[in-house]
Scaffold this active site. Structure first.
Site, PDB file in Angstrom:
ATOM      1  N   ASP A   1      40.760  39.089  36.995  1.00  0.00           N
ATOM      2  CA  ASP A   1      39.732  39.052  35.958  1.00  0.00           C
ATOM      3  C   ASP A   1      39.763  40.302  35.079  1.00  0.00           C
ATOM      4  O   ASP A   1      39.504  40.224  33.879  1.00  0.00           O
ATOM      5  CB  ASP A   1      38.353  38.857  36.576  1.00  0.00           C
ATOM      6  CG  ASP A   1      38.138  37.427  37.054  1.00  0.00           C
ATOM      7  OD1 ASP A   1      39.022  36.573  36.834  1.00  0.00           O
ATOM      8  OD2 ASP A   1      37.089  37.170  37.669  1.00  0.00           O
TER       9      ASP A   1
ATOM     10  N   ASP B   1      36.600  44.982  36.621  1.00  0.00           N
ATOM     11  CA  ASP B   1      35.833  43.826  37.080  1.00  0.00           C
ATOM     12  C   ASP B   1      35.493  44.042  38.549  1.00  0.00           C
ATOM     13  O   ASP B   1      36.284  44.645  39.286  1.00  0.00           O
ATOM     14  CB  ASP B   1      36.628  42.525  36.925  1.00  0.00           C
ATOM     15  CG  ASP B   1      35.778  41.320  37.279  1.00  0.00           C
ATOM     16  OD1 ASP B   1      34.855  40.999  36.499  1.00  0.00           O
ATOM     17  OD2 ASP B   1      36.008  40.715  38.338  1.00  0.00           O
TER      18      ASP B   1
ATOM     19  N   HIS C   1      37.709  34.885  39.350  1.00  0.00           N
ATOM     20  CA  HIS C   1      36.839  35.560  40.323  1.00  0.00           C
ATOM     21  C   HIS C   1      37.631  36.367  41.341  1.00  0.00           C
ATOM     22  O   HIS C   1      37.134  36.696  42.409  1.00  0.00           O
ATOM     23  CB  HIS C   1      35.854  34.606  40.999  1.00  0.00           C
ATOM     24  CG  HIS C   1      34.822  34.103  40.038  1.00  0.00           C
ATOM     25  ND1 HIS C   1      33.860  34.910  39.488  1.00  0.00           N
ATOM     26  CD2 HIS C   1      34.642  32.876  39.494  1.00  0.00           C
ATOM     27  CE1 HIS C   1      33.113  34.203  38.658  1.00  0.00           C
ATOM     28  NE2 HIS C   1      33.567  32.975  38.636  1.00  0.00           N
TER      29      HIS C   1
END
Length: 185
Positions: free
Chosen positions: A165, A12, A160
């Site tokens: 994530d 991510d 986030h």
């Protein structure tokens, strides 16, 4: 066809905007899908000043702070590549796994090529949204993380934070594989 073990790596990223080159990659989080305690994370110095205010608001990251505290992009990508090599060892091949993989992969690919001249993931990525759609026959709209979470009930949530994530999407991937994808004999 490769005889190497496939090492699924959930990746991510958080960025300053929608496209690489014009906007900076700000953070990377990655973990082994089937061993999420094996992880990598870094924050990077921006490569420019351009940003989308909404992107920074979502991440809580600051270009000014990262300019002081972030890793230089070449060093960050070298460290990421080294971690991937250690994870794969001699008999493994890393497979990029992402939730909306085209977005995350585009930044990782751009940074690997720009700063190292190569991408250890190659030129492909496995997209969790597409896997879910294929496994369930759902509509594209039903591949939103909130809708998938309603169906699969993961223990983690998206935050986030790139590493958090990556671990969340690794759990989603494992749940899809365990509950929805027929396993071979």
């Amino acid at each position: 066809m490769s005889d190497k073990r496939e090492i699924f790596v959930s990746v991510d990223v958080e960025t300053a905007g929608p496209i690489p080159g014009e906007f900076s990659l700000l953070s990377i989080g990655a973990c082994s899908v089937f061993g999420p305690e094996k992880s990598f994370a870094c924050e990077l110095k921006p490569i420019g000043d351009k940003f989308d205010p909404k992107a920074l608001e979502v991440t809580g990251l600051s270009l000014e702070t990262l300019a002081q505290t972030g890793d230089d992009p070449p060093r960050a990508m070298e460290n990421f590549e080294q971690w991937l090599a250690e994870l794969a060892s001699d008999d493994g091949e890393v497979v990029f796994v992402g939730f909306n993989a085209p977005f995350d992969w585009s930044f990782v690919n751009y940074y690997f090529h720009r700063f190292l001249g190569r991408n250890p993931f190659g030129f492909t990525a496995l997209d969790i949204k597409a896997l879910y759609m294929g496994a369930t026959g759902c509509s594209w709209a039903d591949t939103r993380s909130s809708r998938i979470a309603q169906k699969l009930a993961p223990t983690l949530t998206g935050t986030h934070d790139a590493l958090a994530d990556a671990r969340y999407q690794a759990e989603i991937f494992r749940l899809i594989r365990a509950k929805l994808v027929p396993q071979g004999e």
